[in-house]
Design an enzyme around this catalytic site. Sequence first.
Site, mmCIF file in Angstrom:
data_model
loop_
_atom_site.group_PDB
_atom_site.id
_atom_site.type_symbol
_atom_site.label_atom_id
_atom_site.label_comp_id
_atom_site.label_asym_id
_atom_site.label_seq_id
_atom_site.Cartn_x
_atom_site.Cartn_y
_atom_site.Cartn_z
ATOM 1 N N LYS A 28 8.101 1.296 5.206
ATOM 2 C CA LYS A 28 6.720 0.832 5.387
ATOM 3 C C LYS A 28 6.701 -0.489 6.184
ATOM 4 C CE LYS A 28 5.096 3.044 1.122
ATOM 5 N NZ LYS A 28 4.409 2.845 -0.171
ATOM 6 N N TYR A 68 -1.894 10.174 3.212
ATOM 7 C CA TYR A 68 -2.198 9.835 1.811
ATOM 8 C C TYR A 68 -3.473 10.525 1.325
ATOM 9 C CZ TYR A 68 1.492 6.257 1.412
ATOM 10 O OH TYR A 68 2.700 5.593 1.325
ATOM 11 N N PHE A 76 -7.376 1.920 -4.813
ATOM 12 C CA PHE A 76 -6.498 1.161 -3.913
ATOM 13 C C PHE A 76 -6.346 1.813 -2.541
ATOM 14 C CE2 PHE A 76 -3.755 3.878 -6.573
ATOM 15 C CZ PHE A 76 -3.059 4.595 -5.610
ATOM 16 N N ARG A 104 13.995 10.329 -4.293
ATOM 17 C CA ARG A 104 13.099 9.567 -5.176
ATOM 18 C C ARG A 104 13.902 8.672 -6.113
ATOM 19 N NH1 ARG A 104 7.429 9.518 -4.424
ATOM 20 N NH2 ARG A 104 7.260 9.138 -6.644
ATOM 21 N N THR A 110 7.570 3.957 -8.465
ATOM 22 C CA THR A 110 6.516 3.490 -7.540
ATOM 23 C C THR A 110 6.273 1.993 -7.683
ATOM 24 O OG1 THR A 110 5.479 5.655 -7.640
ATOM 25 C CG2 THR A 110 4.089 3.834 -6.900
ATOM 26 N N ARG A 121 13.674 0.052 -4.303
ATOM 27 C CA ARG A 121 12.537 -0.772 -4.738
ATOM 28 C C ARG A 121 12.959 -1.757 -5.829
ATOM 29 N NH1 ARG A 121 8.484 4.420 -5.078
ATOM 30 N NH2 ARG A 121 7.473 4.246 -3.020
ATOM 31 N N ASN A 131 5.640 -2.039 -1.606
ATOM 32 C CA ASN A 131 6.873 -1.447 -2.164
ATOM 33 C C ASN A 131 7.794 -0.824 -1.107
ATOM 34 O OD1 ASN A 131 5.341 0.796 -1.705
ATOM 35 N ND2 ASN A 131 5.464 1.622 -3.780
ATOM 36 N N HIS A 134 8.428 4.829 1.487
ATOM 37 C CA HIS A 134 7.795 6.063 1.016
ATOM 38 C C HIS A 134 8.849 7.165 0.924
ATOM 39 C CE1 HIS A 134 5.152 9.557 0.732
ATOM 40 N NE2 HIS A 134 5.947 10.111 1.631
ATOM 41 N N GLU A 145 4.546 16.696 5.012
ATOM 42 C CA GLU A 145 4.676 15.367 5.622
ATOM 43 C C GLU A 145 5.553 15.421 6.884
ATOM 44 O OE1 GLU A 145 6.038 13.028 2.290
ATOM 45 O OE2 GLU A 145 4.079 13.115 1.317
HETATM 46 P P1 IDP Z 1 4.902 6.881 -4.432
HETATM 47 O O1 IDP Z 1 4.898 6.087 -3.154
HETATM 48 O O2 IDP Z 1 5.988 6.388 -5.367
HETATM 49 O O3 IDP Z 1 4.953 8.364 -4.223
HETATM 50 P P2 IDP Z 1 2.079 7.212 -5.060
HETATM 51 O O4 IDP Z 1 1.502 7.270 -6.434
HETATM 52 O O5 IDP Z 1 2.131 8.465 -4.257
HETATM 53 O O6 IDP Z 1 3.545 6.558 -5.203
HETATM 54 O O7 IDP Z 1 1.291 6.106 -4.276
HETATM 55 C C1 IDP Z 1 1.446 5.949 -2.894
HETATM 56 C C2 IDP Z 1 1.515 4.480 -2.564
HETATM 57 O O8 IDP Z 1 0.251 3.870 -2.891
HETATM 58 C C3 IDP Z 1 2.529 3.659 -3.362
HETATM 59 O O9 IDP Z 1 3.852 3.765 -2.861
HETATM 60 C C4 IDP Z 1 1.964 2.271 -3.214
HETATM 61 O O10 IDP Z 1 2.256 1.735 -1.912
HETATM 62 C C5 IDP Z 1 0.466 2.535 -3.275
HETATM 63 N N1 IDP Z 1 -0.045 2.351 -4.639
HETATM 64 C C6 IDP Z 1 0.066 3.189 -5.683
HETATM 65 N N2 IDP Z 1 -0.518 2.675 -6.789
HETATM 66 C C7 IDP Z 1 -1.037 1.499 -6.406
HETATM 67 C C8 IDP Z 1 -1.767 0.476 -7.085
HETATM 68 O O11 IDP Z 1 -2.072 0.580 -8.278
HETATM 69 N N3 IDP Z 1 -2.137 -0.613 -6.355
HETATM 70 C C9 IDP Z 1 -1.817 -0.762 -5.035
HETATM 71 N N4 IDP Z 1 -1.131 0.168 -4.359
HETATM 72 C C10 IDP Z 1 -0.735 1.272 -5.035
HETATM 73 MG MG MG Z 2 3.577 9.701 -3.458
#
Ligand code: IDP
Ligand code: MG
Length: 169
Positions: A28, A68, A76, A104, A110, A121, A131, A134, A145
């Site tokens: 990212k 997304y 968010f 993963r 996450t 992470r 974070n 992806h 994707e």
């Molecule tokens: P992932 O990246 O581990 O698959 P997802 O739930 O798919 O997690 O969320 C996608 C991305 O959205 C996360 O990697 C993070 O950058 C962002 N994200 C998820 N939850 C939050 C939050 O509560 N606040 C801000 N950003 C979030």
């Molecule tokens: Mg995800």
Amino acid sequence: MVCTLLSIFSLFSRAMAANKERTFIMVKPDGVQRGLVGKIIKKFEQKGFKLVALKFVWASEELLKQHYSDLAGRPFFPGLVKYMSSGPVVPMVWEGLNVVKTGRVLLGATNPADSAPGTIRGDLCIQVGRNIIHGSDAVESANKEIALWFNEKELVTWQPATQAWVYED
Ligand code: IDP
Ligand code: MG
């Protein structure tokens, strides 16, 4: 005899197909800005996975909204799209046995606050909204994707010299 040969062949081709699972991984904008691209790629290389595609792009908001789209209803979401479009990213395709699930695991949870030490992470970031990486969460989403970020020609067919030292079949 023929049956035995056929079943050996079928086991062999199933193992080959399993070794060809693919996942979509992306550094990212914060990972790029913080100079972590090499470190992240190294984790996947050292594990033994095979790089199939990689590029350096500044993605449009439109592409990121599509990427997304499952999260479009989340509070968010606007901040996520702004963050992801704030600078260049490094989308990649990696291939190997169980690469989606293991990818993963390499990423960590996450929320970096919950990511185990030793994961990308867990070692390299602090907040969920920054974070750094992806990774696809299932084979189906990985295929979606990969098709969104790469065309067929960009997916390179090649045989790593290390293959026989990474897999027993
Ligand atoms: P992932 O990246 O581990 O698959 P997802 O739930 O798919 O997690 O969320 C996608 C991305 O959205 C996360 O990697 C993070 O950058 C962002 N994200 C998820 N939850 C939050 C939050 O509560 N606040 C801000 N950003 C979030
Ligand atoms: Mg995800």
